[in-house]
Design an enzyme around this catalytic site. Structure first.
Site, mmCIF file in Angstrom:
data_model
loop_
_atom_site.group_PDB
_atom_site.id
_atom_site.type_symbol
_atom_site.label_atom_id
_atom_site.label_comp_id
_atom_site.label_asym_id
_atom_site.label_seq_id
_atom_site.Cartn_x
_atom_site.Cartn_y
_atom_site.Cartn_z
ATOM 1 N N ASP A 141 10.139 -10.738 -6.382
ATOM 2 C CA ASP A 141 9.159 -11.120 -7.397
ATOM 3 C C ASP A 141 7.752 -10.591 -7.137
ATOM 4 O OD1 ASP A 141 8.799 -12.688 -5.150
ATOM 5 O OD2 ASP A 141 8.191 -14.467 -6.264
ATOM 6 N N GLU A 142 7.629 -9.587 -6.287
ATOM 7 C CA GLU A 142 6.291 -9.156 -5.881
ATOM 8 C C GLU A 142 6.300 -7.668 -5.562
ATOM 9 O OE1 GLU A 142 2.996 -10.507 -2.493
ATOM 10 O OE2 GLU A 142 5.032 -11.320 -2.472
ATOM 11 N N ASP A 198 2.689 -10.503 -9.031
ATOM 12 C CA ASP A 198 3.402 -11.620 -8.403
ATOM 13 C C ASP A 198 3.913 -12.517 -9.525
ATOM 14 O OD1 ASP A 198 4.448 -13.413 -6.642
ATOM 15 O OD2 ASP A 198 2.570 -13.867 -5.620
#
Length: 463
Positions: free
Chosen positions: A105-106, A11
């Site tokens: 983003d993960e 993350d």
């Protein structure tokens, strides 16, 4: 459940805001809030400095401004964030063929499938190396969680924030989860959490002690049984490399309710064009066109039309969305519009192009007699284009945070604009904090520009 912590969850830390701070030296160490800046805007991401004031994602922007009035408020630059995300996902792809992106983003990574780790020491070494590679490649930090299941790996990465790594040994899941709030489990949102609280269950251990039968009685067979297993620490969900998209859609919320029917039609056409661009980028076509309208009183209507076969023709989608709009009463005003395509396929049925031509021909007489919304280029998605044949050109708009280049002063970004002026800070990702200058919004020497890379070695030739 695995015997070794070979499921990794990455993350990125305050991704949008961190990217803006990396690109703008004058904002480093200061509160930064990224999101919609209009009266109905919401926070997309807040930097850790802004979070100290209580600002968080999904908060109304007006509330954020009251909590942190001196923060920098910027409009998102999604193309920029996407380019960084692609670099990160490429690094994850080197670790394993099984990478499951959850957002820009993960992502989850199955290290076992990549053959890089089969025990805790190996998994930790991979995680540390990944964090170093991300920093070297993008200039940004990410937090890593390692565990024997997806659920626990995600919890671990949350504990690792910011810029850390947490490894949770398999076999310790129940001890870890027991005292935590029920909200830590996947599928427990505010409504379910409140329902469980009223039943006297506030921690994960409360769920485990209640038993499966009681949870099924409260929440239903599927949800109750799943929640009971997770409360016991069990999560056997696999890392899935590719998820089949079910639909593609775009929507806009307007600062002021739209009442003019022609303007509403123009916005629907713009959304249709954006939706098709996203559809084509994903390599799909679709059969069902969906229109979403949220009216002045917050009532939301959806209308759909299913075509004879899948299409990615912008004219077909635009005209179908227009037909759907005709069936919606917008008299009181519209606050949100959306256009989507579902029933996705990997091919386009050629006769739909002929269908589009037939529909255009049938409408030709009407189009000749009536002004067509968006005929002046509004459907192109390029706002405020000057008129080619004379007249008064619309004032150029400069979004806070977006990149510009001046013929004399070089690269910079917009700090703000209004009353015919635009304020620019001239700096780049590798410079010291730069100077601020103000120009007329129509200064011919000032132009929008592409974002500069955050790491100097990534700089393109001529940039």
């Amino acid at each position: 459940m695995r015997a070794a912590p070979t499921i990794l969850h990455l993350d990125m830390d305050a991704f949008f805001a961190a990217a803006e701070q990396a690109a703008k030296p004058s904002l480093r160490g200061k509160p930064v809030v990224v999101g919609g800046l209009g009266p109905r805007g919401v926070v997309a991401t807040a930097s850790y400095e802004a979070r100290r004031f209580g600002v968080h994602s999904a908060m109304p922007m007006g509330q954020a401004r009251r909590l942190a009035p001196n923060a920098a408020y910027l409009v998102p630059r999604f193309a920029f964030y996407r380019s960084i995300s692609e670099q990160v996902m490429e690094l994850l792809g080197r670790l394993s063929p099984l990478v499951e992106p959850l957002s820009l983003d993960e992502a989850f990574v199955d290290l076992e499938a990549g053959g890089l780790a089969d025990d805790s020491a190996g998994a930790r070494a991979v995680g540390q190396r990944l964090r170093a590679d991300i920093l070297a490649t993008t200039g940004l930090t990410g937090s890593v969680g390692l565990a024997g299941s997806k659920m626990i790996a995600k919890i671990a990465s949350e504990e690792a924030k910011p810029d850390g790594l947490v490894l949770i040994e398999p076999g310790t899941e129940r001890e870890l989860l027991g005292p935590r709030s029920v909200r830590i489990l996947p599928g427990v949102g505010p409504a379910t959490g409140e329902h469980l609280r009223r039943a006297g269950m506030t921690t994960v251990s409360d769920l485990a002690e209640a038993g499966e039968d009681e949870l099924v009685r409260l929440l239903g067979r599927a949800h109750g049984a799943s929640l009971y297993r997770m409360a016991q620490g069990y999560d056997d969900r696999a890392v899935v490399a590719e998820r089949d998209a079910k639909s593609v859609s775009v929507e806009d919320t307007f600062d002021v309710d739209l009442h003019d029917r022609v303007r509403i039609r123009t916005e629907v056409e713009r959304l249709a064009d954006r939706c098709v661009a996203r559809l084509r980028a994903s390599g799909h076509s679709g059969r069902t066109i969906v229109l979403k309208v949220r009216r002045y009183d917050f009532s939301t209507l959806t209308r759909s039309e299913t075509l004879r076969g899948p299409t990615d023709d912008p004219v077909v989608v635009r005209e179908a969305a227009g037909r759907l709009l005709e069936a919606v009463d917008t008299t009181g005003g519209v606050r949100l519009l959306g256009v989507g395509v579902s029933g996705l396929a990997d091919y386009t049925q050629e006769d739909l192009f002929a269908q589009a031509e037939e529909e255009r021909a049938a409408m030709a007489g009407v189009a000749a007699a009536e002004p067509v919304a968006g005929a002046d280029g509004a459907g192109s998605g390029v706002p405020d284009a000057p008129e080619a044949g004379g007249g008064v050109a619309a004032e150029r708009r400069w979004a806070p945070g977006h990149d510009v280049r001046h013929a004399v002063h070089g690269a910079g970004w917009v700090q703000g604009s209004g009353v015919g002026r635009v304020t620019v800070r001239f700096e780049d990702p590798w410079s010291a904090p730069g100077r601020v200058r103000t120009f007329s919004v129509d200064d011919p020497e000032l132009e929008p520009s592409e974002p500069l890379p955050l790491v100097r070695g990534e700089c393109r030739a001529g940039a």
